[in-house]
Scaffold this motif. Structure first.
Motif, short mmCIF file in Angstrom:
data_model
loop_
_atom_site.label_atom_id
_atom_site.label_comp_id
_atom_site.label_asym_id
_atom_site.label_seq_id
_atom_site.Cartn_x
_atom_site.Cartn_y
_atom_site.Cartn_z
N ALA A 255 11.62 3.51 2.29
CA ALA A 255 13.04 3.32 1.94
C ALA A 255 13.23 2.13 0.99
CB ALA A 255 13.86 3.11 3.21
N ARG A 256 12.50 1.04 1.24
CA ARG A 256 12.63 -0.13 0.37
C ARG A 256 12.16 0.14 -1.06
NH1 ARG A 256 11.99 -3.08 5.23
NH2 ARG A 256 9.74 -2.83 5.36
N ARG A 257 11.33 1.16 -1.22
CA ARG A 257 10.77 1.51 -2.53
C ARG A 257 11.38 2.80 -3.09
NH1 ARG A 257 7.73 -1.38 0.58
NH2 ARG A 257 6.40 -3.01 -0.32
N ASP A 258 12.42 3.28 -2.43
CA ASP A 258 13.09 4.54 -2.83
C ASP A 258 12.11 5.70 -2.91
OD1 ASP A 258 15.71 3.47 -3.00
OD2 ASP A 258 15.24 2.64 -4.97
N ILE A 259 11.20 5.78 -1.95
CA ILE A 259 10.24 6.89 -1.88
C ILE A 259 10.73 7.85 -0.81
CG2 ILE A 259 7.87 7.55 -1.35
CD1 ILE A 259 7.00 4.71 -2.19
N GLY A 260 10.85 9.12 -1.18
CA GLY A 260 11.29 10.15 -0.24
C GLY A 260 10.17 11.12 0.07
N GLU A 261 10.43 12.01 1.01
CA GLU A 261 9.41 12.99 1.43
C GLU A 261 8.96 13.88 0.28
OE1 GLU A 261 10.51 15.16 4.93
OE2 GLU A 261 10.85 13.34 6.08
N LYS A 262 9.84 14.17 -0.66
CA LYS A 262 9.49 15.02 -1.80
C LYS A 262 8.58 14.30 -2.80
CE LYS A 262 13.91 17.35 -1.61
NZ LYS A 262 15.19 17.56 -2.29
N ASP A 263 8.52 12.98 -2.71
CA ASP A 263 7.77 12.17 -3.68
C ASP A 263 6.30 12.00 -3.34
OD1 ASP A 263 10.19 11.60 -5.08
OD2 ASP A 263 10.63 10.03 -3.61
N VAL A 264 5.93 12.13 -2.08
CA VAL A 264 4.60 11.74 -1.62
C VAL A 264 3.56 12.85 -1.82
CG1 VAL A 264 5.53 10.09 0.04
CG2 VAL A 264 5.01 12.42 0.78
N LEU A 265 2.29 12.44 -1.76
CA LEU A 265 1.17 13.37 -1.82
C LEU A 265 1.29 14.41 -0.70
CD1 LEU A 265 -1.67 10.72 -2.20
CD2 LEU A 265 -0.99 12.37 -3.97
N GLU A 266 0.79 15.59 -0.98
CA GLU A 266 0.80 16.64 0.03
C GLU A 266 0.07 16.17 1.28
OE1 GLU A 266 -0.91 21.15 0.66
OE2 GLU A 266 -0.60 20.42 -1.38
N SER B 240 0.83 -1.21 0.00
CA SER B 240 0.00 0.00 0.00
C SER B 240 0.86 1.26 0.00
CB SER B 240 -0.96 0.02 1.19
OG SER B 240 -0.27 0.26 2.40
N ALA B 241 2.15 1.12 0.27
CA ALA B 241 3.06 2.27 0.27
C ALA B 241 3.01 3.04 -1.04
CB ALA B 241 4.49 1.81 0.56
N TRP B 242 2.79 2.33 -2.13
CA TRP B 242 2.75 2.98 -3.45
C TRP B 242 1.66 4.03 -3.55
CZ3 TRP B 242 7.07 2.54 -5.72
CH2 TRP B 242 7.80 1.36 -5.66
N PHE B 243 0.60 3.91 -2.75
CA PHE B 243 -0.51 4.84 -2.84
C PHE B 243 -0.20 6.19 -2.19
CE2 PHE B 243 -2.85 0.67 -3.06
CZ PHE B 243 -2.94 0.70 -4.44
N ALA B 244 0.98 6.32 -1.61
CA ALA B 244 1.43 7.62 -1.11
C ALA B 244 1.92 8.51 -2.24
CB ALA B 244 2.54 7.43 -0.08
N LEU B 245 2.13 7.92 -3.42
CA LEU B 245 2.64 8.66 -4.57
C LEU B 245 1.51 9.23 -5.41
CD1 LEU B 245 5.41 6.16 -5.73
CD2 LEU B 245 5.70 8.26 -4.40
N PRO B 246 1.68 10.44 -5.93
CA PRO B 246 0.66 11.02 -6.81
C PRO B 246 0.38 10.13 -8.01
CG PRO B 246 2.30 12.67 -6.20
CD PRO B 246 2.82 11.34 -5.71
N GLY B 247 -0.89 9.95 -8.32
CA GLY B 247 -1.30 9.20 -9.50
C GLY B 247 -1.39 7.70 -9.33
#
Length: 120
Positions: A85-96, A44-51
């Motif tokens: 971290a395991r998905r290389d998602i950073g704070e700048k990447d996530v939805l507001e 579900s971590a992927w749903f933190a990303l826009p789109g």
């Protein structure tokens, strides 16, 4: 003091019904005036990303982007630190409005007074 609901979502597109149930319960709780903290872990971590939520489909279920928006407006969404971290998602990447935090924060929220925790 009002009761708080902490929901941990461990499923994503890999288990769509379980995933959708978690987001639906969170959105309904927010709409009912409950303080909600939704935790995105595992797939579900992927749903933190826009789109990314727009790619999720489940027949006869509310659209995931609508549920996420409802939760963001009235609740807190948190992305697990290790999962990010395991998905290389950073704070700048996530939805507001999505924060990244770890197990210590989850445990603290879950064990607070007047809290109900659910895991999907």
């Amino acid at each position: 003091m009002a009761k708080k609901l902490v929901i941990k979502v461990t499923a994503g597109a890999d288990a769509p019904e379980r995933c959708s149930q978690a987001f639906t319960v969170a959105a309904v709780a927010v709409a009912s005036g409950v303080q909600v903290s939704l935790w995105l872990t595992g797939e579900s971590a992927w749903f933190a990303l826009p789109g990314r939520a727009a790619e999720f489909e489940l027949p006869h279920a509310a659209p995931l982007p609508d549920l996420i928006e409802a939760i963001r407006v009235g609740g807190q969404i948190t992305l697990c630190t290790q999962c990010a971290a395991r998905r290389d998602i950073g704070e700048k990447d996530v939805l507001e409005g999505v924060r990244i935090a770890g197990a210590q924060v989850f445990v603290s929220e879950s064990l607070a007074d007047d809290v109900q925790a659910l895991v999907y």
